[in-house]
Scaffold this motif. Structure first.
Motif, PDB file in Angstrom:
ATOM      1  N   GLU A  29      -0.159 -13.969  -5.656  1.00  0.00           N
ATOM      2  CA  GLU A  29      -0.800 -12.764  -4.855  1.00  0.00           C
ATOM      3  C   GLU A  29      -0.615 -11.420  -5.389  1.00  0.00           C
ATOM      4  O   GLU A  29      -1.231 -10.657  -5.485  1.00  0.00           O
ATOM      5  N   ALA A  30       0.865 -11.200  -5.564  1.00  0.00           N
ATOM      6  CA  ALA A  30       1.257  -9.681  -5.721  1.00  0.00           C
ATOM      7  C   ALA A  30       1.046  -9.663  -7.453  1.00  0.00           C
ATOM      8  O   ALA A  30       0.593  -8.315  -7.525  1.00  0.00           O
ATOM      9  N   PHE A  33      -2.808  -8.328  -7.240  1.00  0.00           N
ATOM     10  CA  PHE A  33      -2.761  -6.955  -6.692  1.00  0.00           C
ATOM     11  C   PHE A  33      -2.390  -6.223  -7.825  1.00  0.00           C
ATOM     12  O   PHE A  33      -2.801  -4.995  -7.979  1.00  0.00           O
ATOM     13  N   PRO A  38      -7.764  -7.988  -6.862  1.00  0.00           N
ATOM     14  CA  PRO A  38      -7.647  -8.582  -5.250  1.00  0.00           C
ATOM     15  C   PRO A  38      -8.358  -9.943  -5.190  1.00  0.00           C
ATOM     16  O   PRO A  38      -7.901 -10.575  -4.149  1.00  0.00           O
ATOM     17  N   ALA A  41      -6.299 -13.181  -5.401  1.00  0.00           N
ATOM     18  CA  ALA A  41      -5.324 -13.339  -4.451  1.00  0.00           C
ATOM     19  C   ALA A  41      -5.995 -14.238  -3.228  1.00  0.00           C
ATOM     20  O   ALA A  41      -5.152 -14.938  -2.548  1.00  0.00           O
ATOM     21  N   GLN A  94       5.310  -7.764  -3.446  1.00  0.00           N
ATOM     22  CA  GLN A  94       4.099  -8.091  -2.803  1.00  0.00           C
ATOM     23  C   GLN A  94       3.521  -6.824  -1.814  1.00  0.00           C
ATOM     24  O   GLN A  94       2.618  -6.184  -1.975  1.00  0.00           O
ATOM     25  N   GLY A  95       4.926  -6.348  -1.028  1.00  0.00           N
ATOM     26  CA  GLY A  95       4.647  -5.186  -0.345  1.00  0.00           C
ATOM     27  C   GLY A  95       4.146  -4.052  -1.289  1.00  0.00           C
ATOM     28  O   GLY A  95       3.403  -2.954  -0.759  1.00  0.00           O
ATOM     29  N   LEU A  98       0.669  -4.167  -2.556  1.00  0.00           N
ATOM     30  CA  LEU A  98      -0.335  -3.835  -1.573  1.00  0.00           C
ATOM     31  C   LEU A  98      -0.509  -2.392  -1.144  1.00  0.00           C
ATOM     32  O   LEU A  98      -1.401  -2.047  -1.019  1.00  0.00           O
ATOM     33  N   GLU A  99       0.748  -1.840  -1.145  1.00  0.00           N
ATOM     34  CA  GLU A  99       0.706  -0.426  -0.783  1.00  0.00           C
ATOM     35  C   GLU A  99       0.039   0.461  -1.803  1.00  0.00           C
ATOM     36  O   GLU A  99      -0.813   1.267  -1.678  1.00  0.00           O
ATOM     37  N   ALA A 101      -2.181  -0.878  -3.842  1.00  0.00           N
ATOM     38  CA  ALA A 101      -3.795  -1.211  -3.682  1.00  0.00           C
ATOM     39  C   ALA A 101      -4.379  -0.272  -2.676  1.00  0.00           C
ATOM     40  O   ALA A 101      -5.521  -0.005  -2.647  1.00  0.00           O
ATOM     41  N   ARG A 102      -3.672  -0.258  -1.449  1.00  0.00           N
ATOM     42  CA  ARG A 102      -4.007   0.689  -0.278  1.00  0.00           C
ATOM     43  C   ARG A 102      -4.266   2.167  -0.736  1.00  0.00           C
ATOM     44  O   ARG A 102      -5.226   2.434  -0.613  1.00  0.00           O
TER      45      ARG A 102
END
Length: 147
Positions: A29-30, A33, A38, A41, A94-95, A98-99, A101-102
């Motif tokens: 998943e990471a 991203f 995405p 994922a 992953q965090g 995701l950050e 990507a956000r």
């Protein structure tokens, strides 16, 4: 859902297998991203969700009752600790992905909103008495934080 094990050795082995598989899925998943894909994922989302639920449940059980794994050899418990450390590292990766990507998504939404606002026609026509009409009022744009 719980892990069924006959003894501490089997429980630790199953926890290692669970943790390693979950680590593998979260890493995929990471990577998706990080590669700005995405949609990739989502391929293992159901399995990841199920395994994460089992992991959360089993971690809580072991924290509440360390005797569940205490009977396993030190080498196996160490292997479980290493698997957990690797899982934690992948979660941090992953965090970050995701950050990023956000942040990118929010920037795109803001740019689109600004472009839409600048393209709006303003001051068309005349008001009462022949004076130029006031510019049109801005309308609101609602953004969902989960976007």
């Amino acid at each position: 859902m719980a892990i069924h094990a006959a003894d501490a050795v089997e429980r630790v082995q199953r926890l290692i297998e669970l943790t390693e598989r979950l680590t593998e899925l979260v890493a995929l998943e990471a990577q998706a991203f990080e590669q700005r894909r995405p949609q990739d994922a989502a391929a293992h989302l159901e399995e990841t969700s199920q395994l994460a639920n089992i992991y959360r449940h089993e971690s809580a059980r072991v924290r509440a009752n360390p005797e569940l794994v205490a009977g396993a050899p030190l080498a196996e418990r160490t292997r479980l600790m290493r698997a957990t450390e690797a899982f934690d590292a992948v979660l941090a990766r992953q965090g970050r992905a995701l950050e990023a990507a956000r942040t990118i998504t929010e920037g795109l939404v803001k740019a689109i909103a600004e472009e839409a606002a600048s393209a709006r026609v303003t001051g068309v026509g005349y008001a009462k008495g022949g004076a130029a009409a006031a510019p049109a009022k801005a309308t609101s744009l609602t953004l969902n934080k989960r976007a």
